[in-house]
Design an enzyme around this catalytic site. Structure first.
Site, PDB file in Angstrom:
ATOM      1  N   ASP A 423      11.674  22.220  55.247  1.00 10.21           N
ATOM      2  CA  ASP A 423      11.887  23.106  56.388  1.00 10.21           C
ATOM      3  C   ASP A 423      12.588  22.309  57.485  1.00 10.21           C
ATOM      4  O   ASP A 423      12.127  21.230  57.871  1.00 10.21           O
ATOM      5  CB  ASP A 423      10.536  23.646  56.892  1.00 10.21           C
ATOM      6  CG  ASP A 423      10.714  24.766  57.901  1.00 10.21           C
ATOM      7  OD1 ASP A 423      10.567  25.932  57.521  1.00 10.21           O
ATOM      8  OD2 ASP A 423      10.995  24.457  59.079  1.00 10.21           O
ATOM      9  N   GLU A 466      15.367  28.888  57.344  1.00  6.56           N
ATOM     10  CA  GLU A 466      15.553  27.441  57.231  1.00  6.56           C
ATOM     11  C   GLU A 466      14.621  26.822  56.204  1.00  6.56           C
ATOM     12  O   GLU A 466      14.429  25.613  56.174  1.00  6.56           O
ATOM     13  CB  GLU A 466      15.346  26.766  58.601  1.00  6.56           C
ATOM     14  CG  GLU A 466      13.923  26.815  59.134  1.00  6.56           C
ATOM     15  CD  GLU A 466      13.632  28.071  59.946  1.00  6.56           C
ATOM     16  OE1 GLU A 466      12.740  28.014  60.790  1.00  6.56           O
ATOM     17  OE2 GLU A 466      14.302  29.095  59.721  1.00  6.56           O
TER      18      GLU A 466
END
Length: 545
Positions: A423, A466
């Site tokens: 992430d 993301e």
């Protein structure tokens, strides 16, 4: 009658003959068309159902991960309070008033000897922490995730649930947390997609354990759109079949005068090739998704109907396939695509091509061009269905599909398997400061880093936003840690050329391995929890579950 030339009699078939030919062609086409339509309807219906089932799987997976994060936060809150000296002191001295204030402030329940002394009744989604002083157990702190419409709405938002899909929480067969539904409704929690009745409305349901006790998350998708789509599809199939049969009958009726009625060997050969060409066209259209099979059919058939000694398949003027004797100077070239990059080159025998064969070959190749284009579009659609448009990595659906396959293989072969969740840190700030174009560029750069560090047998994917994941086959947790550290270091050294300012990119990583015997859902939940821990530990770090 005697004065009419025999050739004229044979060349002018009657209307009755034309009708028989038309009926013959119609009957020849109706059986394969009907079977093909039925198969197409079954395949399409199965595809529709598979898309709904896959959507439910993805929705539940995202909801389970979102709920796991809330439960992890609740567990951390309970553990922190259990280690808090004022809480321990209040329990040691049985200070009910102070315990009530603590419970109200921190939104927890406090239990002593199995009896709740402060705070609300715990929800079905709760994490517990034991309060210990020395060797003495003083009580329990229970931090709950509320089970109400607000929580379910949050899960739906975090899971990107489609408008028609709903998330419910079920405990012991009863729906909880949905006040708008009639009380007392029972709902099964099937581990596989199943059609169920909820308040006299049919849904496709799928359930997964909520991670605490007997509570389960159930995703529902309406079953009615599938039925409606199937009905419309059948109607259009019937219309298409009728239109095709009508066109074939008319074409055969008008073409009948050109067919000789004599039974000489040449006429029988022409009829045989004509019938065979119809069969081949049906076979080509039925094989639209397999380009290699299409080309094999076209090569073999065009050789047969033209009587060619040899055939070559050229792609960009390079010989891909050659069969028979291709030395003959007389040849027929047939283009298989609009650009002319793929061509069939037929080499005639010494006596030339058979009469009518070249026309049949052109007709077959014309149908083949359509089938090849359909195959290309189908392949493109398949690639788009498994690929993330922005980064070119595998998408979430394909990652889950491959993870299921590799888990089965790793268990069967007793080999390790690991997944890495990644992430990007503070990615929202990138979009806010530099705009979404800069954010997209950062996502593409990070995807390239994952791709560069992955082996050919690994599968890097973008799960959404993301969030990224990498499936590492034949790799244990330590091997995955080494991979993640290399990616982390490369990412930290990245300096994207962003106009208007400097930008440093970092990422956090969570790792889980199948060596500890986890299912797909448990494996992903473990990796997600490890990622959450990496974020809570300051980011730009790697954590193993």
């Amino acid at each position: 009658m005697a004065g009419r030339p025999l050739a004229g009699m044979l060349a002018a078939p009657s209307a009755h003959t034309r009708l028989r030919v038309a009926l013959g062609v119609t009957l020849l086409l109706v059986a394969p068309l009907a079977v093909g339509a039925w198969v197409l309807d079954r395949v399409a219906a199965s595809s529709d159902r598979a898309r709904v089932d896959q959507a439910l799987v993805e929705t539940l997976d995202a909801a389970h991960r979102a709920l796991a994060r809330q439960l992890a936060a609740a567990a951390s809150r309970a553990a922190a309070l259990a280690a808090d000296t004022p809480v321990q002191s209040a329990l040691l001295h049985n200070d009910t008033a102070r315990l009530t204030r603590i419970a109200a402030t921190d939104r927890v329940s406090i239990v002593v000897d199995g009896r709740r002394v402060a705070g609300p009744t715990p929800s079905p989604l709760a994490e517990r922490a034991v309060v210990v002083s020395g060797r003495r157990q003083l009580g329990e702190i229970i931090a709950s995730v509320p089970v109400d419409a607000k929580t379910m709405a949050q899960l739906e938002h975090q899971s990107l649930v489609r408008p028609a899909t709903r998330l419910l929480l079920v405990r012991d067969g009863h729906i909880v947390g949905r006040d708008e539904l009639p009380r007392g409704i029972r709902l099964p929690a099937p581990p596989r997609p199943k059609v169920v009745d909820v308040g006299h409305v049919w849904y496709v349901a799928l359930a997964v354990g909520a991670g605490v006790g007997s509570a389960k998350i159930v995703a529902l998708a309406p079953d009615s759109p599938l039925t409606s789509t199937s009905s419309h599809r059948r109607l259009w199939l019937v219309v298409a079949i009728l239109a095709t049969l009508t066109t074939a009958a008319l074409a055969a009726s008008f073409a009948a005068p050109a067919l000789p009625r004599n039974l000489g060997p040449n006429a029988r050969g022409e009829r045989r090739r004509a019938r065979h060409s119809v069969d081949v066209i049906g076979e080509v259209l039925a094989s639209t998704h397999d380009r290699d099979r299409l080309l094999q059919v076209l090569l073999a058939t065009t050789m047969e109907v033209t009587g060619a000694d040899g055939v070559r398949l050229l792609e960009r003027n390079r010989v891909v396939t050659a069969e028979g004797d291709t030395r003959g100077p007389r040849r027929l070239e047939l283009e298989l695509d609009p650009e002319g990059e793929t061509r069939l080159v037929l080499h005639a025998p010494p006596g030339g091509f058979e009469p009518g064969g070249t026309d049949l070959a052109r007709s077959i190749v014309a149908q083949g061009r359509i089938a090849l284009e359909n195959a290309r579009l189908h392949r493109l659609a398949e690639e788009q269905a498994v690929t993330d448009d922005l980064t070119g990595l595998a998408n979430r659906r394909h990652f889950l599909y491959r993870l299921d396959l590799e888990l089965q293989r790793s268990q069967r072969m007793d080999e390790p398997l690991a997944i890495v969740f990644a992430d990007l840190d503070h990615f929202k700030d990138v979009n806010d400061r530099f705009g979404h174009d800069a954010g997209d560029e950062v996502l593409r750069l990070f995807a390239n880093i994952l791709r560069d560090h992955s082996r050919t047998i690994d599968l890097p994917a973008r799960l959404g936003g993301e969030e990224f994941a990498v499936l590492l086959t034949g790799t244990d947790a330590e091997g995955a840690r080494s991979f993640a550290e290399r990616v982390r270091a490369t990412t930290a050294a990245l300096r994207p050329p962003i106009p208007g300012g400097s930008l440093r990119v970092t990422a956090s990583f969570g790792i889980a391995s199948s060596a500890i015997g986890l299912s797909r859902q448990e494996l992903m939940t473990a990796a997600d929890a490890a990622l959450y821990h990496a974020k809570a530990s300051g980011r730009n770090t790697v954590t193993i579950a």
